[in-house]
Structures are given as structure tokens and as C-alpha cells.
Scaffold this motif. Structure first.
Motif: not given
Length: 361
Positions: A131-139, A203-220
Motif C-alpha cells: 500500500p501507499q501510505e498517507e504522506e507524513v513529512e513533518t513532525l 531525522i529527515k527534517e533535521l538534515f533539511a535544517g529544521k529545528p527538530v531538537l526543539r520539538h517535544p515530540l522528538s524526545w517523546i
């Protein structure tokens, strides 16, 4: 453009999943070769508490290969649906079985070869109908998915069932029932795959230069993955320590993959836009892989080859001809036995007479 991007990500995930199976399957062979070299040198074996393998480069090559495979598997979840990546993990078992027959002189019997072929065919069918899943590209999108009521209910049920099995059922029946520990690590594995999927997006967002480490979901997600994986390893090791590996492996694969498919269908809505033939193809491929894994493990100690097949067929034909053939065979056997017994008695009598024994009279 989005469809082209989706196909591109799908191909990347497929290549990563297959390369992961090759690396992980080959790692077992490299480690085994290293341990066998140490055994020939007379070093204390790892099973006896020795650590000489730390000085063996083949063992380290196997460890690095295992690490590369796990990294590739981790990355595959960021590009391809979990419904595709998880079942393809069975290919590592096939790679290990095939390579061991070439490099470790371990015989792969007829059941194992058929099992390998079926697993490859099943994996091919699943790739075609994946199956082709729904597009989920951001946290943020992942956070919205995790807050969906359907997934919240599913995750709550998984946690409740796991706690009941760990605290109530496990201490009473874990040592005698093979399904207890395997079910614990399998259902929790569904949540761990969801965490891996979210971290892959991070990780994909991190390489794209987005502030992923500030997002609480990453640590959760990272904390949840650590808890889930440590629990899986703990109870899977318990199951392997108590029960036969050839039984644990296929059962764990079936329950774990089923849990992941269910979780992925609820979280990413992978099955909503699938045609009926794709759904049937996915289930058919999954069942074919299950049969292949079962044949590969359940009959690995049975010495059965194509050379034994004509003999087995002759026995089946004789049994199918009924009681008359059996009676005829037994009558012939009785005649042959009587003739042999008569010859033996006459020979003994003749030798006794030649020796002047009183038993001859």
C-alpha cells in the motif's frame, strides 16, 4: 510531482529494506566464522564466558554488518510503508540460511530450500501489492496522526494487554506457555515501529535544517523507543532461553508482523485507498512468507532430500495397494524365512555330523 516523489521514496525504502536483510543475514555468518576460528585456536569459547572474540576481526566485521543493517532498516521506515519494510525482515533469515550452506557447510535440506523459495515469492508479491501510505513529512503531521482517536485506543489497548501479560500472566504461565513472552515483545514492537517511523521523519527534517531538537515530540519518541526496545529484548531473550529457537522465530515473526500491520493500518490509513486485488495480494504474500519461514525452521533437522523421494513414493504405493499386498508380501516373507531357516538347519546338521557331535542324531 507528489506521485513521482512517492514512487522515488518507495524505491529508496525498498532498497534500504533489502540491503538491511543482506547485512543482517551476513552478520550472523561473519560472527559464526570468527567464533569457529577461535575454537580451532583453542581459545575459551563465548558460551563458556570467554571474550577472545573481541580480538577477532571477523567477529567485528559481523558486528559492523549488523549495525549497518539496523541503520538501513531504521532509514527504510522513513521512506517506505511499514507494511512493506517489516515483512521483508524475513529475508535476513533466508540470507543467513543460504550463506551458511556455502560458508559454514551447514546443509540446507529440501524443506529449507522450498521454504526459501516460498519466502522470496511471498516477499515479491507483497512488494507488488504494497500500500501507499498517507504522506507524513513533518513532525507536526506525525503529532496529528498520533493524536487520532483510533490510534489512541489501539495504543491504550496495547499498553493494558502488555501490563496484564507482564504483571499477571507472565509470572504464572510464562515458563510453560510459549505465547506469553512472544506476545509481549510482539505487541510492544508495533509501538516501537511507530516510534522509529516518527524518528525517521525527524531525522529527515533535521538534515533539511529544521529545528527538530526543539520539538517535544522528538524526545517523546526517542524515550518511548528506548522503553519499547528494551522491553522487547528482555522478553524475547526469555522466550529464546526457555523454548526452542526453531519454534520461537516463526511464531514471533507472525505475531510481530501482524501487530505492525495492524498498527500501521490504523496510524497511517494505508488500507483505505487500496484496491481489493492489492489487499488480497498483500495477505497472500504475507501468508506465503509465513509458510516459507515455517518450513525453513520446523524441518531444519529432518534429513530429507530429492534422493529420498523415490523411496518414500514406493512405500506410499505399497501402502496404498491395501491388505492383499501386505498379506502377499508377508506370505512371501514367511516362505523366504522358512527356506532360510531350513538351509541353516541343514547346514548346522551337516557340520555337526562332520564334527561327530551327538546333536546330529
Amino acid at each position: 510531482m507528489s506521485q513521482t516523489r512517492g514512487k522515488y521514496d518507495f524505491c529508496i525504502g525498498l532498497v534500504l529494506a533489502m540491503s538491511s536483510s543482506i547485512f543482517i543475514g551476513g552478520s550472523f555468518i561473519l560472527k559464526k566464522k570468527g567464533l569457529l576460528r577461535l575454537a580451532r585456536k583453542g581459545s575459551m569459547r563465548a558460551g563458556q564466558g570467554g571474550h577472545a572474540y573481541l580480538k577477532e576481526w571477523l567477529w567485528w566485521a559481523g558486528l559492523l554488518s549488523m549495525g549497518a543493517g539496523e541503520v538501513a532498516n531504521f532509514a527504510a521506515y522513513a521512506f517506505a510503508p511499514a507494511t512493506l519494510v517489516t515483512p521483508l525482515g524475513a529475508l535476513s533469515v533466508l540470507v543467513s540460511a543460504i550463506l551458511s550452506s556455502f560458508f559454514l557447510n551447514e546443509k540446507l535440506n529440501l524443506h529449507g530450500k522450498i521454504g526459501c523459495l516460498l519466502s522470496i515469492l511471498g516477499s515479491t508479491v507483497m512488494v507488488i501489492h504494497a500500500p501507499q501510505e498517507e504522506e507524513v513529512e513533518t513532525l507536526d503531521e506525525m503529532s496529528h496522526k498520533l493524536g487520532d482517536p483510533g490510534f489512541v485506543v489501539f495504543a491504550t489497548l496495547v499498553v493494558i494487554v502488555s501490563l496484564i501479560l507482564i504483571c499477571v500472566v507472565g509470572p504464572r504461565h510464562g515458563q510453560t506457555n510459549i505465547l506469553v513472552y512472544i506476545t509481549i515483545c510482539s505487541v510492544i514492537g508495533a509501538l516501537s515501529v511507530s516510534c522509529v517511523k516518527g524518528l525517521g521523519i525527524a531525522i529527515k527534517e533535521l538534515f533539511a535544517g529544521k529545528p527538530v531538537l526543539r520539538h517535544p515530540l522528538s524526545w517523546i519518541l526517542l524515550l518511548s523507543l528506548t522503553v519499547c526496545v528494551s522491553t522487547q529484548i528482555n522478553y524475547l531473550n526469555r522466550a529464546l532461553d526457555i523454548f526452542n529457537t526453531s519454534i520461537v522465530t516463526p511464531i514471533y515473526y507472525v505475531i510481530f508482523t501482524t501487530s505492525v500491520l495492524t498498527c500501521s493500518a490504523i496510524l497511517f490509513k494505508e488500507w483505505q485507498h487500496m484496491a481489493a486485488d492489492d489487499i488480497i495480494g498483500t495477505f497472500s504474500g504475507f501468508l506465503t512468507i509465513i509458510v516459507g519461514i515455517f518450513l525453513l525452521h520446523a524441518f531444519k533437522d529432518v534429513n530429507f532430500t530429492l534422493a529420498n523421494l523415490p523411496l518414500s513414493l514406493r512405500k506410499d504405493d505399497r501402502a496404498a495397494n491395501g491388505t492383499l499386498l501386505s498379506t502377499y508380501d508377508s506370505f512371501n516373507d514367511d516362505e523366504e524365512s522358512s527356506a532360510c531357516l531350513g538351509e541353516m538347519q541343514s547346514t548346522e546338521s551337516l557340520s555337526a555330523r562332520r564334527n561327530g557331535s551327538l546333536l546330529a542324531f
